[in-house]
Design a protein around this motif. Structure first.
Motif, PDB file in Angstrom:
ATOM      1  N   VAL A  10      -8.891 -20.734  28.134  1.00 36.97           N
ATOM      2  CA  VAL A  10      -8.051 -19.552  27.702  1.00 36.97           C
ATOM      3  C   VAL A  10      -8.995 -18.229  27.839  1.00 36.97           C
ATOM      4  CG1 VAL A  10      -6.532 -18.488  26.012  1.00 36.97           C
ATOM      5  CG2 VAL A  10      -6.345 -20.776  26.521  1.00 36.97           C
ATOM      6  N   ILE A  11      -8.844 -17.244  28.621  1.00 39.14           N
ATOM      7  CA  ILE A  11      -9.811 -16.245  28.855  1.00 39.14           C
ATOM      8  C   ILE A  11      -9.095 -14.869  28.157  1.00 39.14           C
ATOM      9  CG2 ILE A  11     -10.538 -14.627  30.501  1.00 39.14           C
ATOM     10  CD1 ILE A  11     -10.979 -17.105  32.327  1.00 39.14           C
ATOM     11  N   ALA A  12      -7.922 -14.622  28.477  1.00 36.74           N
ATOM     12  CA  ALA A  12      -7.284 -13.261  27.896  1.00 36.74           C
ATOM     13  C   ALA A  12      -8.312 -12.128  27.800  1.00 36.74           C
ATOM     14  CB  ALA A  12      -6.918 -13.484  26.252  1.00 36.74           C
ATOM     15  N   LYS A  13      -8.786 -11.649  29.187  1.00 36.81           N
ATOM     16  CA  LYS A  13      -9.543 -10.602  29.192  1.00 36.81           C
ATOM     17  C   LYS A  13      -9.016  -9.608  30.161  1.00 36.81           C
ATOM     18  CE  LYS A  13     -14.382 -12.498  29.192  1.00 36.81           C
ATOM     19  NZ  LYS A  13     -15.589 -12.718  30.405  1.00 36.81           N
ATOM     20  N   PRO A  14      -9.202  -8.442  30.181  1.00 39.22           N
ATOM     21  CA  PRO A  14      -8.692  -7.497  31.123  1.00 39.22           C
ATOM     22  C   PRO A  14      -9.559  -7.604  32.303  1.00 39.22           C
ATOM     23  CG  PRO A  14      -9.763  -6.294  29.218  1.00 39.22           C
ATOM     24  CD  PRO A  14      -9.792  -7.684  28.919  1.00 39.22           C
ATOM     25  N   VAL A  15      -8.827  -7.409  33.431  1.00 41.90           N
ATOM     26  CA  VAL A  15      -9.401  -7.654  34.773  1.00 41.90           C
ATOM     27  C   VAL A  15      -8.839  -6.172  35.608  1.00 41.90           C
ATOM     28  CG1 VAL A  15      -9.552 -10.225  34.856  1.00 41.90           C
ATOM     29  CG2 VAL A  15      -7.283  -8.901  35.843  1.00 41.90           C
ATOM     30  N   GLU A  16      -9.721  -6.064  36.611  1.00 39.43           N
ATOM     31  CA  GLU A  16      -9.250  -5.315  37.806  1.00 39.43           C
ATOM     32  C   GLU A  16      -8.786  -5.870  38.846  1.00 39.43           C
ATOM     33  OE1 GLU A  16     -12.500  -2.618  39.096  1.00 39.43           O
ATOM     34  OE2 GLU A  16     -13.383  -2.513  37.086  1.00 39.43           O
ATOM     35  N   MET A  17      -7.538  -5.597  39.323  1.00 32.65           N
ATOM     36  CA  MET A  17      -6.596  -6.537  40.219  1.00 32.65           C
ATOM     37  C   MET A  17      -6.321  -5.415  41.588  1.00 32.65           C
ATOM     38  SD  MET A  17      -3.742  -8.963  39.825  1.00 32.65           S
ATOM     39  CE  MET A  17      -2.356  -7.932  39.410  1.00 32.65           C
ATOM     40  N   VAL A  18      -6.560  -5.976  42.621  1.00 29.54           N
ATOM     41  CA  VAL A  18      -6.089  -5.256  43.925  1.00 29.54           C
ATOM     42  C   VAL A  18      -4.612  -5.834  44.265  1.00 29.54           C
ATOM     43  CG1 VAL A  18      -6.510  -4.661  46.407  1.00 29.54           C
ATOM     44  CG2 VAL A  18      -8.554  -4.725  44.715  1.00 29.54           C
ATOM     45  N   THR A  19      -3.712  -5.022  44.399  1.00 27.51           N
ATOM     46  CA  THR A  19      -2.411  -5.627  44.819  1.00 27.51           C
ATOM     47  C   THR A  19      -1.585  -4.840  46.056  1.00 27.51           C
ATOM     48  OG1 THR A  19      -1.140  -4.094  43.253  1.00 27.51           O
ATOM     49  CG2 THR A  19      -1.786  -6.282  42.606  1.00 27.51           C
ATOM     50  N   TRP A  20      -0.791  -5.433  46.592  1.00 31.33           N
ATOM     51  CA  TRP A  20      -0.086  -4.412  47.572  1.00 31.33           C
ATOM     52  C   TRP A  20       1.442  -4.672  47.047  1.00 31.33           C
ATOM     53  CZ3 TRP A  20       3.484  -7.066  50.778  1.00 31.33           C
ATOM     54  CH2 TRP A  20       3.206  -8.495  50.810  1.00 31.33           C
ATOM     55  N   THR A  21       2.169  -3.757  47.636  1.00 33.19           N
ATOM     56  CA  THR A  21       3.682  -3.916  47.381  1.00 33.19           C
ATOM     57  C   THR A  21       4.559  -3.758  48.504  1.00 33.19           C
ATOM     58  OG1 THR A  21       3.883  -1.430  47.190  1.00 33.19           O
ATOM     59  CG2 THR A  21       3.597  -2.406  44.973  1.00 33.19           C
ATOM     60  N   ASP A  22       5.558  -4.573  48.557  1.00 33.50           N
ATOM     61  CA  ASP A  22       6.479  -4.531  49.717  1.00 33.50           C
ATOM     62  C   ASP A  22       7.472  -3.465  49.596  1.00 33.50           C
ATOM     63  OD1 ASP A  22       8.270  -5.581  47.805  1.00 33.50           O
ATOM     64  OD2 ASP A  22       8.549  -7.388  48.392  1.00 33.50           O
ATOM     65  N   LEU A  23       8.479  -3.273  50.492  1.00 31.85           N
ATOM     66  CA  LEU A  23       9.377  -2.183  50.418  1.00 31.85           C
ATOM     67  C   LEU A  23      10.204  -2.382  49.510  1.00 31.85           C
ATOM     68  CD1 LEU A  23      10.299  -1.941  54.283  1.00 31.85           C
ATOM     69  CD2 LEU A  23       8.731  -0.528  53.031  1.00 31.85           C
ATOM     70  N   ASN A  24      10.474  -3.314  48.462  1.00 30.90           N
ATOM     71  CA  ASN A  24      11.335  -3.406  47.442  1.00 30.90           C
ATOM     72  C   ASN A  24      10.300  -3.069  46.022  1.00 30.90           C
ATOM     73  OD1 ASN A  24      13.700  -4.291  48.848  1.00 30.90           O
ATOM     74  ND2 ASN A  24      12.965  -6.358  48.933  1.00 30.90           N
ATOM     75  N   GLY A  25       9.076  -2.807  46.194  1.00 30.88           N
ATOM     76  CA  GLY A  25       8.193  -2.444  45.023  1.00 30.88           C
ATOM     77  C   GLY A  25       7.925  -3.920  44.476  1.00 30.88           C
ATOM     78  N   LYS A  26       7.812  -4.884  45.044  1.00 32.44           N
ATOM     79  CA  LYS A  26       7.331  -6.085  44.337  1.00 32.44           C
ATOM     80  C   LYS A  26       5.808  -6.234  44.795  1.00 32.44           C
ATOM     81  CE  LYS A  26       7.316 -11.088  45.182  1.00 32.44           C
ATOM     82  NZ  LYS A  26       7.663 -12.221  46.243  1.00 32.44           N
TER      83      LYS A  26
END
Length: 102
Positions: A10-26
């Motif tokens: 169990v880590i429960a640490k904040p992380v920096e994340m790279v994401t992309w979104t589709d046209l529906n905002g997912k």
């Protein structure tokens, strides 16, 4: 009968994340950075999203992505929580059947 030992950290640490979104905002996570105990930074690339669940933890609406990644040459699963209220991303836990990950 074969017994498999599953180790969970169990880590429960904040992380920096790279994401992309589709046209529906997912949101679709790509990779995240996490600080190690020795203050170095690890970049972990997501191989596959296994499930996406909506949860309410401590009154915060969150999306929990259960993902598969390769960490130190071993296949692992991890849970990434994205909080809508706080606008933060937390790595909740990492679990593996291989002890070399930890």
């Amino acid at each position: 009968m074969v017994k498999i030992l599953v180790l969970m950290k169990v880590i429960a640490k904040p992380v920096e994340m790279v994401t992309w979104t589709d046209l529906n905002g997912k949101l679709n996570p790509v990779r995240f950075k996490i600080a190690n105990e020795d203050e170095s930074i690890s970049v972990i690339k997501r191989d596959k999203v296994l499930t996406i669940d909506k949860e309410k933890l401590a009154g915060n609406n969150m999306l929990v992505y259960k993902c598969q990644s390769v960490i130190k040459g071993s296949e692992c699963c991890n849970a990434i929580c994205i909080s809508f209220y706080r606008g933060s991303t937390i790595i909740e836990n990492i679990y593996s059947t291989n002890t070399t990950v930890f």
